[in-house]
Write an enzyme that holds these catalytic residues in place. Structure first.
Site, PDB file in Angstrom:
ATOM      1  N   HIS A 125       0.426  14.528  28.139  1.00 13.60           N
ATOM      2  CA  HIS A 125       1.134  15.739  27.715  1.00 13.60           C
ATOM      3  C   HIS A 125       1.241  16.705  28.896  1.00 13.60           C
ATOM      4  CE1 HIS A 125       2.488  19.167  25.594  1.00 13.60           C
ATOM      5  NE2 HIS A 125       1.344  19.813  25.668  1.00 13.60           N
ATOM      6  N   ASN A 144       6.353  23.011  29.872  1.00 14.95           N
ATOM      7  CA  ASN A 144       5.818  22.373  28.666  1.00 14.95           C
ATOM      8  C   ASN A 144       6.916  22.348  27.599  1.00 14.95           C
ATOM      9  OD1 ASN A 144       4.403  21.585  26.401  1.00 14.95           O
ATOM     10  ND2 ASN A 144       2.756  23.091  26.643  1.00 14.95           N
ATOM     11  N   CYS A 179       1.908  19.873  20.214  1.00 13.00           N
ATOM     12  CA  CYS A 179       1.937  19.060  21.447  1.00 13.00           C
ATOM     13  C   CYS A 179       1.554  17.599  21.213  1.00 13.00           C
ATOM     14  CB  CYS A 179       1.001  19.661  22.492  1.00 13.00           C
ATOM     15  SG  CYS A 179       1.441  21.349  22.867  1.00 13.00           S
TER      16      CYS A 179
HETATM   17  O1  UT7 Z   1       0.470  22.697  25.159  1.00 11.29           O
HETATM   18  C1  UT7 Z   1      -0.148  23.854  24.733  1.00 11.29           C
HETATM   19  C2  UT7 Z   1      -1.520  23.868  25.165  1.00 11.29           C
HETATM   20  N1  UT7 Z   1      -1.720  24.901  26.138  1.00 11.29           N
HETATM   21  C3  UT7 Z   1      -2.430  24.654  27.211  1.00 11.29           C
HETATM   22  O2  UT7 Z   1      -2.886  23.552  27.403  1.00 11.29           O
HETATM   23  C4  UT7 Z   1      -2.727  25.806  28.117  1.00 11.29           C
HETATM   24  C5  UT7 Z   1      -4.063  25.635  28.747  1.00 11.29           C
HETATM   25  N2  UT7 Z   1      -4.412  26.746  29.644  1.00 11.29           N
HETATM   26  C6  UT7 Z   1      -3.755  26.939  30.802  1.00 11.29           C
HETATM   27  O3  UT7 Z   1      -2.821  26.228  31.124  1.00 11.29           O
HETATM   28  C7  UT7 Z   1      -4.248  28.046  31.703  1.00 11.29           C
HETATM   29  O4  UT7 Z   1      -5.369  28.643  31.114  1.00 11.29           O
HETATM   30  C8  UT7 Z   1      -3.173  29.142  31.984  1.00 11.29           C
HETATM   31  C9  UT7 Z   1      -2.105  28.593  32.897  1.00 11.29           C
HETATM   32  C10 UT7 Z   1      -2.569  29.637  30.695  1.00 11.29           C
HETATM   33  C11 UT7 Z   1      -3.834  30.333  32.679  1.00 11.29           C
HETATM   34  O5  UT7 Z   1      -4.479  29.892  33.888  1.00 11.29           O
HETATM   35  P1  UT7 Z   1      -5.964  30.342  34.200  1.00 11.29           P
HETATM   36  O6  UT7 Z   1      -6.298  29.795  35.522  1.00 11.29           O
HETATM   37  O7  UT7 Z   1      -6.832  29.905  33.040  1.00 11.29           O
HETATM   38  O8  UT7 Z   1      -5.844  31.888  34.295  1.00 11.29           O
HETATM   39  P2  UT7 Z   1      -6.606  33.019  33.454  1.00 11.29           P
HETATM   40  O9  UT7 Z   1      -6.086  33.084  32.060  1.00 11.29           O
HETATM   41  O10 UT7 Z   1      -8.072  32.853  33.643  1.00 11.29           O
HETATM   42  O11 UT7 Z   1      -6.128  34.319  34.207  1.00 11.29           O
HETATM   43  C12 UT7 Z   1      -6.454  34.569  35.580  1.00 11.29           C
HETATM   44  C13 UT7 Z   1      -5.755  35.820  36.044  1.00 11.29           C
HETATM   45  C14 UT7 Z   1      -5.926  36.988  35.078  1.00 11.29           C
HETATM   46  O12 UT7 Z   1      -6.004  38.166  35.846  1.00 11.29           O
HETATM   47  P3  UT7 Z   1      -7.424  38.847  36.169  1.00 11.29           P
HETATM   48  O13 UT7 Z   1      -8.052  39.136  34.830  1.00 11.29           O
HETATM   49  O14 UT7 Z   1      -8.178  37.826  36.952  1.00 11.29           O
HETATM   50  O15 UT7 Z   1      -7.039  40.054  36.951  1.00 11.29           O
HETATM   51  C15 UT7 Z   1      -4.638  37.004  34.311  1.00 11.29           C
HETATM   52  O16 UT7 Z   1      -4.308  38.255  33.780  1.00 11.29           O
HETATM   53  O17 UT7 Z   1      -4.346  35.583  36.105  1.00 11.29           O
HETATM   54  C16 UT7 Z   1      -3.654  36.579  35.369  1.00 11.29           C
HETATM   55  N3  UT7 Z   1      -2.414  36.001  34.832  1.00 11.29           N
HETATM   56  C17 UT7 Z   1      -1.275  35.953  35.530  1.00 11.29           C
HETATM   57  N4  UT7 Z   1      -0.943  36.366  36.759  1.00 11.29           N
HETATM   58  C18 UT7 Z   1       0.317  36.164  37.185  1.00 11.29           C
HETATM   59  C19 UT7 Z   1      -2.225  35.424  33.621  1.00 11.29           C
HETATM   60  N5  UT7 Z   1      -0.950  34.987  33.524  1.00 11.29           N
HETATM   61  C20 UT7 Z   1      -0.344  35.309  34.693  1.00 11.29           C
HETATM   62  C21 UT7 Z   1       0.961  35.101  35.184  1.00 11.29           C
HETATM   63  N6  UT7 Z   1       1.250  35.543  36.436  1.00 11.29           N
HETATM   64  N7  UT7 Z   1       1.935  34.478  34.460  1.00 11.29           N
END
Ligand code: UT7
Length: 354
Positions: free
Chosen positions: A281, A311, A113
């Protein structure tokens, strides 16, 4: 010493627009979750068989045309990608030959990235030192190669099959849902030229890298630490798909982007009020909103396109630049801040006077 000015830009994205609803048919997700957590509304996927260099060549052709530079003048090609057409060689030589450039130095960099900012500093260093005068820098990615979908899943995503897919496929796809919903395919290129105008050009790029958190965002399989480097077992385990600890990456991204943006402004005696435009980014809208708030950057100075493209890794910042330039938002003399964080981990910021 000459300074490096971006004299042209061009872009190309995958041709298929994929909505959040289309992805909800093949994995356990929904439009509201994706919008709220990431800001992504659509992304574009290439057709099977279209590669990163296919997009990159079109973007580069457009950048060269937009710059008004003759192809014979280009004397260095830098390709930034984490999704090259082949394991080796990299894509830079493919650009050189497909664009009909002279037999000039061509190299690839792998900073994910932050690839575009690493490429900008390399281009700038070549120009300042006199090693190059006119540099083509291409940031391009086809992420769909990472996506572990069955042919039936692809048909449903592309609307060629109404579905549903099997419960087994749905469960398999959902395992990677936090990652797959974020990415799209795209390419963007810039042409940089050396100029003696003291008040224009790249002011400074600060780059940082730290490998200790590599396992927070990486591809665990298909590497040369394995013998052979790829195997059916790796694919069965899903080791060819990136692993991402989203929360950890989110935290690192916000901390590091704020730090490095502050540092590059401080070192150059610049404050937010001096900036005309900020290009961040496009990994997550919430990361960027958090950074903007802490840096005190008003909304009107920031452009974004994550809602449309998701992204696109090495292509995000040049895509933003190209769109802003074409919309008349980049005027000669404008001070632009670019900032990025990504796998490696790498992060960096560039200050540039257009
Ligand atoms: O350029 C590459 C660099 N990458 C990044 O910068 C990514 C940085 N991180 C993020 O963008 C975020 O962490 C994500 C978008 C990947 C995830 O968002 P989050 O608010 O951190 O969610 P989380 O991982 O804490 O997950 C929250 C909940 C979980 O369920 P439970 O455990 O609360 O029941 C996940 O299983 O959301 C669930 N979840 C989803 N639900 C629906 C994870 N992915 C999904 C999805 N759809 N696609």
């Amino acid at each position: 010493m000459p300074k490096s000015i971006i004299v042209g830009s061009g872009s190309e994205i995958g041709k298929n627009r994929i909505t959040n609803d289309a992805l909800s048919k093949v994995l356990d997700t929904n439009d509201a979750w994706i919008r709220e957590r990431s800001g992504v509304e659509t992304r574009y996927y290439v057709d099977a068989g279209t590669s990163t260099s296919d997009l990159g060549v079109i973007a580069a052709e457009r950048a060269i045309e937009n710059s008004g530079v003759a192809k014979e003048e280009v004397d260095l090609v830098i390709s930034a990608t984490m999704t090259p057409d082949y394991f080796f060689p990299g894509n830079s030589g493919i650009y050189q030959t497909r664009l009909g450039l002279r037999q000039i130095p061509c190299f690839d960099i792998r900073q994910q990235c932050v690839g575009f900012l690493y490429g900008l500093q390399l281009a700038d260093a070549h120009i300042r030192s006199g090693l190059a005068k006119t540099v083509l820098l291409v940031g391009a990615e086809v992420h769909t190669g990472f996506m572990p979908f069955s042919p039936k899943t692809w048909d449903v995503i592309h609307g060629r099959d109404p579905g549903p897919i099997s419960a087994e496929d749905f469960e398999w796809n959902s395992r990677f849902r936090h990652l797959l919903v974020l990415f799209g395919d795209g390419a963007s290129a810039v042409v940089l030229k050396g100029h003696d105008e003291a008040d224009r050009g790249i002011v400074e790029t600060i780059l940082c890298g730290d490998g200790k958190d590599l396992d927070k965002l990486y591809v665990p399989g298909t590497g040369f630490r394995f013998r052979p480097y790829t195997s059916p077992e790796q694919f069965a385990r899903g080791d060819h798909v990136p692993v991402m600890d989203g929360r950890a990456v989110f935290k690192m991204a916000t901390t590091r982007m704020i730090e490095v943006a502050t540092e590059v402004m401080k070192r150059n005696g610049v404050s937010v009020s001096d900036l005309s435009l900020v290009l961040m980014h496009q990994a997550n809208m919430r990361i960027n909103e958090y950074c903007a708030k802490h840096l005190g950057i008003p909304k009107e100075k920031i452009v974004h396109n994550i809602e449309r493209y998701g992204n696109t890794t090495a292509a995000t910042i040049p895509l933003l630049f190209d769109e802003a330039a074409r919309a008349g938002k980049v005027q000669e003399g404008d001070l632009i801040l670019m900032v990025a964080f990504g796998a490696g981990m790498n992060w960096g910021a560039t200050l540039m006077r257009a």
